[in-house]
Design an enzyme around this catalytic site. Structure first.
Site, mmCIF file in Angstrom:
data_model
loop_
_atom_site.group_PDB
_atom_site.id
_atom_site.type_symbol
_atom_site.label_atom_id
_atom_site.label_comp_id
_atom_site.label_asym_id
_atom_site.label_seq_id
_atom_site.Cartn_x
_atom_site.Cartn_y
_atom_site.Cartn_z
ATOM 1 N N LYS A 179 -39.539 41.808 67.567
ATOM 2 C CA LYS A 179 -38.718 41.871 68.925
ATOM 3 C C LYS A 179 -39.729 41.550 69.934
ATOM 4 O O LYS A 179 -40.923 41.887 69.769
ATOM 5 C CB LYS A 179 -38.026 43.125 68.862
ATOM 6 C CG LYS A 179 -36.795 43.305 67.654
ATOM 7 C CD LYS A 179 -35.705 42.320 68.056
ATOM 8 C CE LYS A 179 -34.936 42.171 66.842
ATOM 9 N NZ LYS A 179 -33.932 43.207 66.500
HETATM 10 C C1 LIG Z 1 -32.756 43.499 65.454
HETATM 11 C C2 LIG Z 1 -31.383 43.952 65.848
HETATM 12 C C3 LIG Z 1 -30.887 45.117 65.529
HETATM 13 C C4 LIG Z 1 -31.385 46.322 64.576
HETATM 14 O O1 LIG Z 1 -32.692 46.415 64.885
HETATM 15 P P1 LIG Z 1 -33.602 47.187 63.648
HETATM 16 O O2 LIG Z 1 -34.734 47.746 64.479
HETATM 17 O O3 LIG Z 1 -33.805 46.103 62.799
HETATM 18 O O4 LIG Z 1 -32.759 48.334 62.963
HETATM 19 C C5 LIG Z 1 -29.424 45.470 66.025
HETATM 20 N N1 LIG Z 1 -28.817 44.560 66.712
HETATM 21 C C6 LIG Z 1 -29.520 43.384 66.841
HETATM 22 C C7 LIG Z 1 -28.622 42.408 67.838
HETATM 23 C C8 LIG Z 1 -30.659 43.026 66.421
HETATM 24 O O5 LIG Z 1 -31.220 41.864 66.951
#
Ligand SMILES: *Cc1c(COP(=O)(O)O)cnc(C)c1O
Length: 356
Positions: A179
């Site tokens: 991210k």
């Molecule tokens: C990455 C993501 C999540 C979940 O996040 P994690 O940290 O992997 O649990 C939820 N929603 C969206 C749209 C994402 O891109």
């Protein structure tokens, strides 16, 4: 191969992690508190609560709003599975509303017709780093007294009319390794509502205020100081890296002519977690992906199956049709847009796509 994403770890991250190891305070401690403060300031809100992942942050945010069995939450079928799963964890039911093909986000014109007496919240997903039309969604939420829980996991720093993602209701972010701001794993909840923040803090750590006295059933969804140290170092670079992402996206849009490139409307500040094109006109997306990969260009397909078509979701919502989401799932390809791309990389990507 030019990778589709590339986490950046600098000296700052390494030194910050070593300092935590030397401190002996490895679990949730002062670095988490500092990270929360900085993150709240970044989003322009009063409170931020760190958790172990974006998924646990979504789960806590829903619980803090009192959402549970019998309730309905409106969300997007074109997202990562965790958006819908978090609703299921609480015992509530996800209600899907189809997306807009240009923004990839919830189509606000279709939302109101799905509101029922059981609807408790709208969970807009700011996909790829592009905020939903929050004017329209806040108007609907206001009319029916619904909570807004933004899945801003891909959208740290994104803006709509100058306001930041995560400031339109209760915001949820992921700090997963790929991210835009990351701490290996981690999540963050943002809000101006002190009671919601308080409830998230309580549920994050066993429902415990006073040591070994429990106010309610709670979880262990805590972030560690080791992770917060990485996240704090990442925050320092966010503005510079977001500018790089924007410049890379502008280059790709100006130089790619063979597929449908993403368009951003006025008053939206996109942060380009992903740069996603559409292979329209019934062309074979999977063949296009193979050719790009053969040319050394990494790709992603986010997401190949819309959420409502997975078995465990179908068991809950039945056979619903979301024609736009279903078509996008067959047409999208994400191209590298991350801040570590060189000019050479950008030229290779544009040329490779134009040869499709
Ligand atoms: C990455 C993501 C999540 C979940 O996040 P994690 O940290 O992997 O649990 C939820 N929603 C969206 C749209 C994402 O891109």
């Amino acid at each position: 191969m030019i990778p589709i994403s590339k986490p950046y770890i600098g000296e700052e991250e390494k030194q910050a992690v070593l300092a935590v190891l030397d401190s002996g305070m490895l679990a949730q401690g002062p670095r988490v508190a500092e990270f929360e403060e900085r993150f709240a300031a970044l989003c322009g809100v009063r409170q931020a609560v760190a958790t172990s992942s974006g998924t646990t942050a979504l789960h806590l945010a829903l619980l803090a709003h009192g959402i549970g069995p019998g309730d309905e939450v409106i969300t997007s079928p074109f997202t990562f599975i965790a958006s819908a799963n978090s609703i299921l964890f609480t015992g509530a039911t996800p209600v899907f509303v189809d997306v807009d093909e240009e923004t990839f986000n919830l189509n606000p014109a279709l939302v109101e017709a799905t509101v029922t007496p059981r609807t408790r919240a709208i969970m807009p997903v700011h996909l790829y780093g592009y905020i939903c039309d929050m004017d329209a969604l806040q108007a609907i939420a206001g009319r029916y007294n619904l909570a807004i829980i933004e899945d801003a996991c891909q959208a740290v720093g994104a803006t709509f009319q100058g306001l930041k993602a995560g400031s339109f209701g209760t915001g949820v972010f992921s700090l997963y390794a790929t991210k835009n701001v990351m701490s290996a794993e981690g999540g963050m909840i943002t809000t101006n509502d002190e009671a919601i923040a308080e409830q998230c803090r309580l549920l994050r750590s066993h429902g415990m205020k006073r040591r070994y006295y429990y106010e309610t059933l709670g979880y262990n969804f805590r972030l560690t100081d080791l992770q917060a140290a990485i996240g704090l170092a990442q925050l320092q670079r966010l503005e510079r890296f977001t500018e790089r992402r924007r410049a890379n996206a502008a280059y790709l849009t100006a130089n790619i002519h063979s597929v449908i490139t993403p368009r951003v409307k006025d008053s939206y500040g996109h942060v380009w977690h992903q740069y996603t094109v559409r292979v329209g006109g019934g062309r074979d997306r999977d063949a296009a992906v193979r050719r790009l990969n053969e040319a050394g260009i990494g790709t992603g397909v986010f997401y190949p199956v819309p959420v409502h078509q997975h078995d465990h979701i179908r068991q809950v919502v039945g056979d619903v049709r979301m024609p736009v989401a279903e078509r996008l799932a067959r047409e999208v390809i994400s191209l590298p847009v991350h801040p570590l791309l060189s000019q050479d990389d950008l030229e290779t990507i544009a040329a490779g796509v134009n040869r499709l």
